[in-house]
Write a protein that holds these residues in place. Structure first.
Motif, PDB file in Angstrom:
ATOM      1  N   TYR A  90      -2.483  -3.979   6.887  1.00 22.89           N
ATOM      2  CA  TYR A  90      -1.655  -4.015   6.000  1.00 22.89           C
ATOM      3  C   TYR A  90      -0.250  -4.839   6.237  1.00 22.89           C
ATOM      4  CZ  TYR A  90      -3.869  -0.355   2.745  1.00 22.89           C
ATOM      5  OH  TYR A  90      -4.401   0.443   1.954  1.00 22.89           O
ATOM      6  N   GLU A  91       0.108  -4.825   7.508  1.00 23.27           N
ATOM      7  CA  GLU A  91       1.072  -5.807   7.819  1.00 23.27           C
ATOM      8  C   GLU A  91       0.614  -7.398   7.739  1.00 23.27           C
ATOM      9  OE1 GLU A  91       2.165  -4.638  11.754  1.00 23.27           O
ATOM     10  OE2 GLU A  91       3.244  -2.774  11.346  1.00 23.27           O
ATOM     11  N   LYS A  94       0.666  -7.964   3.869  1.00 24.79           N
ATOM     12  CA  LYS A  94       2.046  -7.947   3.256  1.00 24.79           C
ATOM     13  C   LYS A  94       2.884  -9.301   3.767  1.00 24.79           C
ATOM     14  CE  LYS A  94       1.561  -4.466   0.574  1.00 24.79           C
ATOM     15  NZ  LYS A  94       2.244  -2.962   0.876  1.00 24.79           N
ATOM     16  N   LYS A  97       4.546 -13.078   0.427  1.00 25.20           N
ATOM     17  CA  LYS A  97       5.879 -12.998   0.063  1.00 25.20           C
ATOM     18  C   LYS A  97       5.831 -12.185  -1.484  1.00 25.20           C
ATOM     19  CE  LYS A  97       9.081 -16.249   2.167  1.00 25.20           C
ATOM     20  NZ  LYS A  97       9.980 -17.221   1.957  1.00 25.20           N
ATOM     21  N   TYR A  99       3.743 -10.098  -2.096  1.00 26.47           N
ATOM     22  CA  TYR A  99       3.390  -8.712  -1.986  1.00 26.47           C
ATOM     23  C   TYR A  99       4.699  -7.808  -1.172  1.00 26.47           C
ATOM     24  CZ  TYR A  99      -1.217 -10.562  -2.811  1.00 26.47           C
ATOM     25  OH  TYR A  99      -2.357 -11.190  -3.491  1.00 26.47           O
ATOM     26  N   LYS A 100       5.416  -8.239  -0.714  1.00 23.17           N
ATOM     27  CA  LYS A 100       6.535  -7.592  -0.261  1.00 23.17           C
ATOM     28  C   LYS A 100       7.089  -6.455  -1.039  1.00 23.17           C
ATOM     29  CE  LYS A 100       7.316 -10.137   3.698  1.00 23.17           C
ATOM     30  NZ  LYS A 100       7.195  -9.440   5.120  1.00 23.17           N
ATOM     31  N   ASN A 101       7.159  -5.242  -0.347  1.00 24.67           N
ATOM     32  CA  ASN A 101       7.666  -4.010  -0.886  1.00 24.67           C
ATOM     33  C   ASN A 101       6.883  -3.732  -1.958  1.00 24.67           C
ATOM     34  OD1 ASN A 101       9.874  -4.201   0.905  1.00 24.67           O
ATOM     35  ND2 ASN A 101      11.239  -5.885  -0.364  1.00 24.67           N
ATOM     36  N   LYS A 102       5.750  -4.088  -1.968  1.00 25.45           N
ATOM     37  CA  LYS A 102       4.909  -3.496  -3.191  1.00 25.45           C
ATOM     38  C   LYS A 102       3.669  -2.564  -2.513  1.00 25.45           C
ATOM     39  CE  LYS A 102       5.398  -7.299  -6.433  1.00 25.45           C
ATOM     40  NZ  LYS A 102       4.949  -8.522  -7.033  1.00 25.45           N
ATOM     41  N   ARG A 103       3.454  -1.663  -3.167  1.00 28.33           N
ATOM     42  CA  ARG A 103       2.560  -0.609  -2.779  1.00 28.33           C
ATOM     43  C   ARG A 103       0.924  -1.363  -3.121  1.00 28.33           C
ATOM     44  NH1 ARG A 103       4.552   4.264  -1.712  1.00 28.33           N
ATOM     45  NH2 ARG A 103       2.717   4.333  -0.302  1.00 28.33           N
ATOM     46  N   THR A 104       0.043  -1.334  -2.233  1.00 27.53           N
ATOM     47  CA  THR A 104      -1.294  -1.792  -2.492  1.00 27.53           C
ATOM     48  C   THR A 104      -1.927  -1.495  -3.714  1.00 27.53           C
ATOM     49  OG1 THR A 104      -1.545  -1.950  -0.055  1.00 27.53           O
ATOM     50  CG2 THR A 104      -3.489  -2.450  -1.274  1.00 27.53           C
ATOM     51  N   ILE A 107      -0.620  -3.113  -6.709  1.00 27.71           N
ATOM     52  CA  ILE A 107      -1.103  -4.469  -6.691  1.00 27.71           C
ATOM     53  C   ILE A 107      -2.342  -4.757  -7.360  1.00 27.71           C
ATOM     54  CG2 ILE A 107      -1.537  -6.412  -4.901  1.00 27.71           C
ATOM     55  CD1 ILE A 107       0.563  -5.454  -3.243  1.00 27.71           C
ATOM     56  N   ASP A 119      -6.940 -12.266   1.205  1.00 20.61           N
ATOM     57  CA  ASP A 119      -6.422 -11.153   0.728  1.00 20.61           C
ATOM     58  C   ASP A 119      -7.732  -9.999   0.581  1.00 20.61           C
ATOM     59  OD1 ASP A 119      -3.798 -12.282   0.541  1.00 20.61           O
ATOM     60  OD2 ASP A 119      -3.949 -12.586  -1.395  1.00 20.61           O
TER      61      ASP A 119
END
Length: 215
Positions: A90-91, A94, A97, A99-104, A107, A119
């Motif tokens: 996941y790191e 993510k 940018k 996807y930053k601070n968004k839940r998968t 998304i 991805d």
């Protein structure tokens, strides 16, 4: 006091009462071979009882250690490994940018069409790991304590919804969006692994712990 020791005492006293005058009872008792026999039998009974108690405690400790080791080997160690593996994947996912601070899960519900091949490849590997985790849970559900059962149920539900969303088979509805990954479970599983290892160390014989600590 053991029942057989009480019986021995009664037998000795009854014998002396029947064969010795009352005023010489205690003197005869301490001068007789019966007293020596009684003392020897009493010591033997105490030693036997202590040895049996010690053996029972050792057996109980061994059984507990085997139980803790089996939980780690069959369930919590491989589970923790897969959880950490997914975290690292996941790191990587993510890093982008957007996807930053968004839940998968969100998304996939909102931006599935913008996923790159890279991805998708990462998410496919994560979903494959999820299948292994679900299999571990199904096969070892008996190891899950009551205070963590709800967490594992939510984890399983999230995995199902995540895969459905990845396959474009999940409608974008509020009742699905609230089931994002339960992040608290990572810490709970990690703490469980530590607790089981600690239990093994605390229950193990002293000489075994000293050997492990010296390595």
């Amino acid at each position: 006091m053991p029942d057989n020791l009480l019986t021995l005492i009664d037998t000795a006293i009854n014998y002396l009462n029947a064969n010795m005058p009352t005023n010489n009872f205690w003197g005869a008792l301490f001068d007789s071979t019966i007293f020596s026999t009684f003392v020897g039998a009493a010591i033997s009974l105490v030693i036997t009882r202590c040895t049996t108690h010690w053996a029972e405690k050792q057996t109980e400790k061994k059984q507990k250690i085997e139980e803790y080791e089996k939980k780690l080997k069959d369930f919590y160690n491989p589970l923790y490994f897969l959880i950490v593996k997914n975290t690292k994947l996941y790191e990587i996912f993510k890093v982008d940018k957007k996807y930053k601070n968004k839940r998968t899960l969100l998304i996939l519900l909102d931006q599935k069409d913008v996923l790159s091949d890279a991805d998708k490849s990462i998410l496919e590997e994560i979903i494959a790991n999820n299948h292994e985790i679900l299999q571990l849970i199904n096969q070892n559900a008996g190891y899950i304590e009551d205070d963590m059962m709800d967490d594992f149920v939510e984890l399983a539900r999230h995995y199902v919804l995540l895969e459905k969303a990845f396959q474009n088979k999940l409608p974008n509805l509020p009742e699905y969006r609230e089931h994002t990954y339960p992040r608290d479970i990572n810490t709970k599983i990690k703490n469980k692994v530590k607790a089981l290892r600690s239990e093994i160390m605390d229950t193990s014989p002293k000489e075994k712990k000293e050997t492990n600590e010296s390595k």
